[in-house]
Design a protein around this motif. Structure first.
Motif, PDB file in Angstrom:
ATOM      1  N   ILE A  65      -5.621  15.574  38.753  1.00 56.23           N
ATOM      2  CA  ILE A  65      -4.136  14.771  38.824  1.00 56.23           C
ATOM      3  C   ILE A  65      -4.107  14.053  39.971  1.00 56.23           C
ATOM      4  O   ILE A  65      -3.527  12.636  39.144  1.00 56.23           O
ATOM      5  N   ASP A  66      -3.831  13.873  40.519  1.00 57.60           N
ATOM      6  CA  ASP A  66      -4.322  13.009  42.111  1.00 57.60           C
ATOM      7  C   ASP A  66      -4.479  11.868  42.191  1.00 57.60           C
ATOM      8  O   ASP A  66      -4.378  10.954  41.934  1.00 57.60           O
ATOM      9  N   THR A  67      -5.574  11.623  41.189  1.00 60.15           N
ATOM     10  CA  THR A  67      -6.385  10.617  40.512  1.00 60.15           C
ATOM     11  C   THR A  67      -5.909  10.012  39.604  1.00 60.15           C
ATOM     12  O   THR A  67      -5.914   9.334  39.767  1.00 60.15           O
ATOM     13  N   ALA A  68      -5.524  10.635  38.919  1.00 58.40           N
ATOM     14  CA  ALA A  68      -4.532  10.147  38.083  1.00 58.40           C
ATOM     15  C   ALA A  68      -3.003   9.205  37.994  1.00 58.40           C
ATOM     16  O   ALA A  68      -3.152   7.958  37.541  1.00 58.40           O
ATOM     17  N   ALA A  69      -2.742  10.264  39.141  1.00 60.14           N
ATOM     18  CA  ALA A  69      -1.091   8.868  39.959  1.00 60.14           C
ATOM     19  C   ALA A  69      -2.028   7.750  40.460  1.00 60.14           C
ATOM     20  O   ALA A  69      -0.937   6.770  40.819  1.00 60.14           O
ATOM     21  N   ARG A  70      -2.578   7.942  41.238  1.00 60.60           N
ATOM     22  CA  ARG A  70      -3.361   7.056  42.396  1.00 60.60           C
ATOM     23  C   ARG A  70      -4.140   6.098  41.230  1.00 60.60           C
ATOM     24  O   ARG A  70      -3.552   4.249  41.825  1.00 60.60           O
TER      25      ARG A  70
END
Length: 107
Positions: A65-70
């Motif tokens: 999830i955080d990777t997708a945001a980045r």
């Protein structure tokens, strides 16, 4: 023929093996990079031409999830697909919201 370059990010080696086998068996898909967590995924995106990132939602460290945001901010041209073993929609919905928020906050 156009080829789609795919990044696979998943902390389970057997699952990555299965995805690699599937990609190798498909003429218009190429495995651009294979990594085990979100930090490695971001580094691979900087080092390789990637069209699609397949991200495990529940990776250790920087999760999917955080990777997708980045990725939404740092590599907005890359399409993101979240992989999850969970049956609930909340995880996937959270991933979509995080990516959309990151895009919006960045502009």
């Amino acid at each position: 023929m156009n080829v789609t370059r795919v990044l696979v990010a998943d902390d389970h080696p057997l699952y990555r093996d299965g995805l690699r086998t599937m990609l190798e068996a498909t003429d218009d898909l190429v495995l651009a990079a294979e990594v085990q967590d979100g930090e490695e995924a971001l580094a691979a995106l900087a080092a390789h031409d990637v069209d699609v990132a397949l991200l495990d939602v529940n990776m250790p460290g920087l999760n999917g999830i955080d990777t997708a945001a980045r990725i939404a901010v740092e590599s907005p041209e890359v399409a993101v697909l979240e992989l999850t073993m969970f049956a609930d929609d909340a995880s996937v919905f959270a991933a979509a919201q995080a990516a959309e928020r990151a895009r919006h906050d960045h502009h």
